[in-house]
Design a protein around this motif. Structure first.
Motif, PDB file in Angstrom:
ATOM      1  N   LEU A   1       0.825  -1.207   0.000  1.00  0.00           N
ATOM      2  CA  LEU A   1       0.000   0.000   0.000  1.00  0.00           C
ATOM      3  C   LEU A   1       0.860   1.259   0.000  1.00  0.00           C
ATOM      4  O   LEU A   1       0.536   2.227  -0.680  1.00  0.00           O
ATOM      5  N   GLU A   2       1.907   1.238   0.822  1.00  0.00           N
ATOM      6  CA  GLU A   2       2.872   2.344   0.879  1.00  0.00           C
ATOM      7  C   GLU A   2       4.239   1.735   0.651  1.00  0.00           C
ATOM      8  O   GLU A   2       4.497   0.607   1.074  1.00  0.00           O
ATOM      9  N   GLN A   3       5.111   2.494   0.014  1.00  0.00           N
ATOM     10  CA  GLN A   3       6.444   1.990  -0.313  1.00  0.00           C
ATOM     11  C   GLN A   3       7.072   1.262   0.887  1.00  0.00           C
ATOM     12  O   GLN A   3       7.135   1.787   1.989  1.00  0.00           O
ATOM     13  N   VAL A   4       7.512   0.025   0.623  1.00  0.00           N
ATOM     14  CA  VAL A   4       8.138  -0.785   1.675  1.00  0.00           C
ATOM     15  C   VAL A   4       9.641  -0.693   1.497  1.00  0.00           C
ATOM     16  O   VAL A   4      10.191  -1.096   0.471  1.00  0.00           O
ATOM     17  N   GLY A   5      10.287  -0.117   2.500  1.00  0.00           N
ATOM     18  CA  GLY A   5      11.735  -0.002   2.504  1.00  0.00           C
ATOM     19  C   GLY A   5      12.275  -0.502   3.834  1.00  0.00           C
ATOM     20  O   GLY A   5      11.541  -1.077   4.648  1.00  0.00           O
ATOM     21  N   GLU A   6      13.536  -0.240   4.049  1.00  0.00           N
ATOM     22  CA  GLU A   6      14.204  -0.756   5.244  1.00  0.00           C
ATOM     23  C   GLU A   6      13.555  -0.272   6.539  1.00  0.00           C
ATOM     24  O   GLU A   6      13.520  -1.014   7.527  1.00  0.00           O
ATOM     25  N   HIS A   7      13.017   0.965   6.545  1.00  0.00           N
ATOM     26  CA  HIS A   7      12.510   1.524   7.799  1.00  0.00           C
ATOM     27  C   HIS A   7      11.011   1.807   7.806  1.00  0.00           C
ATOM     28  O   HIS A   7      10.484   2.216   8.839  1.00  0.00           O
ATOM     29  N   SER A   8      10.330   1.622   6.690  1.00  0.00           N
ATOM     30  CA  SER A   8       8.897   1.922   6.681  1.00  0.00           C
ATOM     31  C   SER A   8       8.206   1.179   5.553  1.00  0.00           C
ATOM     32  O   SER A   8       8.839   0.682   4.632  1.00  0.00           O
ATOM     33  N   GLY A   9       6.887   1.144   5.649  1.00  0.00           N
ATOM     34  CA  GLY A   9       6.082   0.536   4.612  1.00  0.00           C
ATOM     35  C   GLY A   9       4.826  -0.080   5.196  1.00  0.00           C
ATOM     36  O   GLY A   9       4.739  -0.354   6.390  1.00  0.00           O
ATOM     37  N   ARG A  10       3.821  -0.253   4.304  1.00  0.00           N
ATOM     38  CA  ARG A  10       2.562  -0.854   4.737  1.00  0.00           C
ATOM     39  C   ARG A  10       2.081  -1.793   3.646  1.00  0.00           C
ATOM     40  O   ARG A  10       2.181  -1.486   2.453  1.00  0.00           O
ATOM     41  N   VAL A  11       1.547  -2.912   4.085  1.00  0.00           N
ATOM     42  CA  VAL A  11       0.993  -3.890   3.152  1.00  0.00           C
ATOM     43  C   VAL A  11      -0.380  -4.318   3.643  1.00  0.00           C
ATOM     44  O   VAL A  11      -0.717  -4.171   4.823  1.00  0.00           O
ATOM     45  N   LYS A  12      -1.166  -4.871   2.733  1.00  0.00           N
ATOM     46  CA  LYS A  12      -2.485  -5.399   3.082  1.00  0.00           C
ATOM     47  C   LYS A  12      -2.420  -6.918   2.939  1.00  0.00           C
ATOM     48  O   LYS A  12      -2.115  -7.435   1.862  1.00  0.00           O
TER      49      LYS A  12
ATOM     50  N   ALA B   1       5.347  -3.059   7.345  1.00  0.00           N
ATOM     51  CA  ALA B   1       6.156  -4.072   6.672  1.00  0.00           C
ATOM     52  C   ALA B   1       7.564  -3.568   6.438  1.00  0.00           C
ATOM     53  O   ALA B   1       7.824  -2.367   6.416  1.00  0.00           O
ATOM     54  N   ARG B   2       8.455  -4.498   6.250  1.00  0.00           N
ATOM     55  CA  ARG B   2       9.824  -4.210   5.832  1.00  0.00           C
ATOM     56  C   ARG B   2      10.258  -5.364   4.927  1.00  0.00           C
ATOM     57  O   ARG B   2       9.762  -6.480   5.043  1.00  0.00           O
ATOM     58  N   PRO B   3      11.201  -5.092   4.016  1.00  0.00           N
ATOM     59  CA  PRO B   3      11.635  -6.150   3.112  1.00  0.00           C
ATOM     60  C   PRO B   3      12.561  -7.147   3.815  1.00  0.00           C
ATOM     61  O   PRO B   3      13.267  -6.794   4.769  1.00  0.00           O
ATOM     62  N   LEU B   4      12.561  -8.363   3.337  1.00  0.00           N
ATOM     63  CA  LEU B   4      13.464  -9.391   3.855  1.00  0.00           C
ATOM     64  C   LEU B   4      14.911  -8.980   3.598  1.00  0.00           C
ATOM     65  O   LEU B   4      15.761  -9.085   4.477  1.00  0.00           O
ATOM     66  N   ASP B   5      15.162  -8.471   2.392  1.00  0.00           N
ATOM     67  CA  ASP B   5      16.480  -7.939   2.037  1.00  0.00           C
ATOM     68  C   ASP B   5      16.418  -6.423   2.223  1.00  0.00           C
ATOM     69  O   ASP B   5      15.712  -5.730   1.500  1.00  0.00           O
ATOM     70  N   ALA B   6      17.154  -5.912   3.203  1.00  0.00           N
ATOM     71  CA  ALA B   6      17.080  -4.491   3.558  1.00  0.00           C
ATOM     72  C   ALA B   6      17.447  -3.568   2.405  1.00  0.00           C
ATOM     73  O   ALA B   6      17.093  -2.392   2.418  1.00  0.00           O
ATOM     74  N   THR B   7      18.108  -4.071   1.365  1.00  0.00           N
ATOM     75  CA  THR B   7      18.498  -3.217   0.240  1.00  0.00           C
ATOM     76  C   THR B   7      17.371  -3.050  -0.766  1.00  0.00           C
ATOM     77  O   THR B   7      17.455  -2.202  -1.642  1.00  0.00           O
TER      78      THR B   7
ATOM     79  N   ILE C   1       6.492 -12.962  10.472  1.00  0.00           N
ATOM     80  CA  ILE C   1       5.940 -11.839  11.223  1.00  0.00           C
ATOM     81  C   ILE C   1       6.913 -11.584  12.361  1.00  0.00           C
ATOM     82  O   ILE C   1       7.230 -12.474  13.147  1.00  0.00           O
ATOM     83  N   ASN C   2       7.403 -10.357  12.425  1.00  0.00           N
ATOM     84  CA  ASN C   2       8.360  -9.966  13.460  1.00  0.00           C
ATOM     85  C   ASN C   2       7.679  -8.919  14.327  1.00  0.00           C
ATOM     86  O   ASN C   2       7.639  -7.746  13.970  1.00  0.00           O
ATOM     87  N   GLY C   3       7.111  -9.354  15.458  1.00  0.00           N
ATOM     88  CA  GLY C   3       6.328  -8.442  16.285  1.00  0.00           C
ATOM     89  C   GLY C   3       5.066  -8.066  15.574  1.00  0.00           C
ATOM     90  O   GLY C   3       4.231  -8.925  15.285  1.00  0.00           O
ATOM     91  N   ALA C   4       4.893  -6.782  15.251  1.00  0.00           N
ATOM     92  CA  ALA C   4       3.722  -6.309  14.513  1.00  0.00           C
ATOM     93  C   ALA C   4       4.104  -5.923  13.090  1.00  0.00           C
ATOM     94  O   ALA C   4       3.374  -5.203  12.419  1.00  0.00           O
ATOM     95  N   THR C   5       5.252  -6.402  12.619  1.00  0.00           N
ATOM     96  CA  THR C   5       5.747  -6.061  11.285  1.00  0.00           C
ATOM     97  C   THR C   5       5.851  -7.312  10.435  1.00  0.00           C
ATOM     98  O   THR C   5       6.415  -8.314  10.849  1.00  0.00           O
ATOM     99  N   ALA C   6       5.295  -7.200   9.224  1.00  0.00           N
ATOM    100  CA  ALA C   6       5.409  -8.291   8.276  1.00  0.00           C
ATOM    101  C   ALA C   6       6.724  -8.150   7.501  1.00  0.00           C
ATOM    102  O   ALA C   6       7.017  -7.086   6.970  1.00  0.00           O
ATOM    103  N   VAL C   7       7.494  -9.200   7.470  1.00  0.00           N
ATOM    104  CA  VAL C   7       8.724  -9.218   6.692  1.00  0.00           C
ATOM    105  C   VAL C   7       8.355  -9.863   5.359  1.00  0.00           C
ATOM    106  O   VAL C   7       7.906 -11.003   5.317  1.00  0.00           O
TER     107      VAL C   7
END
Length: 146
Positions: free
Chosen positions: A96-107, A115-121, A135-141
């Motif tokens: 939904l919103e750009q998923v990067g190393e420090h931010s992002g949202r998915v449905k 959300a955050r990407p599995l590969d931080a790059t 799932i890492n806490g409340a963040t989807a990887v």
């Protein structure tokens, strides 16, 4: 006349078979059946106690190694289906919103997750379909894959 040894075998067999209701593993049921058989033989004959013990041992081994595996295969329960967050890995999500190393949202299944990407790059743009890896806490990887 029922001997004391036969009575003990029969009581032990009934107790073991009743104890099976607590475990559901068929082990106590097999031992209970062996004790009941031994009690029946002991009541019908006047054999020494050591022969009763041998009858119990042989019957137990035969039932535990021969009959129990067939019963377990026949009556085993299917593995429990994962629920809640345990069911999310492997599901697809829409960015939904750009998923990067420090931010992002998915449905995921109608729910919005950070959300955050599995590969931080990597960076995933809105509209991209990704796969939930964990799932890492409340963040989807998530990971886009190939």
């Amino acid at each position: 006349m029922v001997t004391v040894a036969a009575l003990i075998w029969l009581i032990a067999g009934a107790a073991l078979a009743a104890g099976e209701a607590l475990t559901g593993d068929f082990a106590l049921l097999m031992l209970g059946a062996a004790a009941l058989l031994t009690g029946g033989v002991s009541a019908a004959t006047d054999l020494p106690v050591w022969i009763d013990a041998m009858i119990f041992a042989v019957t137990s081994v035969v039932l535990l190694l021969g009959v129990r595996p067939m019963l377990r295969r026949r009556y085993s329960l299917p593995p429990a289906l994962p629920t809640g967050i345990d069911a999310l890995p492997g599901k697809h999500a829409l960015v939904l919103e750009q998923v990067g190393e420090h931010s992002g949202r998915v449905k995921i299944d109608g729910d919005v997750w950070t959300a955050r990407p599995l590969d931080a790059t990597e960076v995933y743009e809105p509209g991209t379909t990704v796969t939930v890896m964990q799932i890492n806490g409340a963040t989807a990887v998530v990971w886009r894959g190939v």
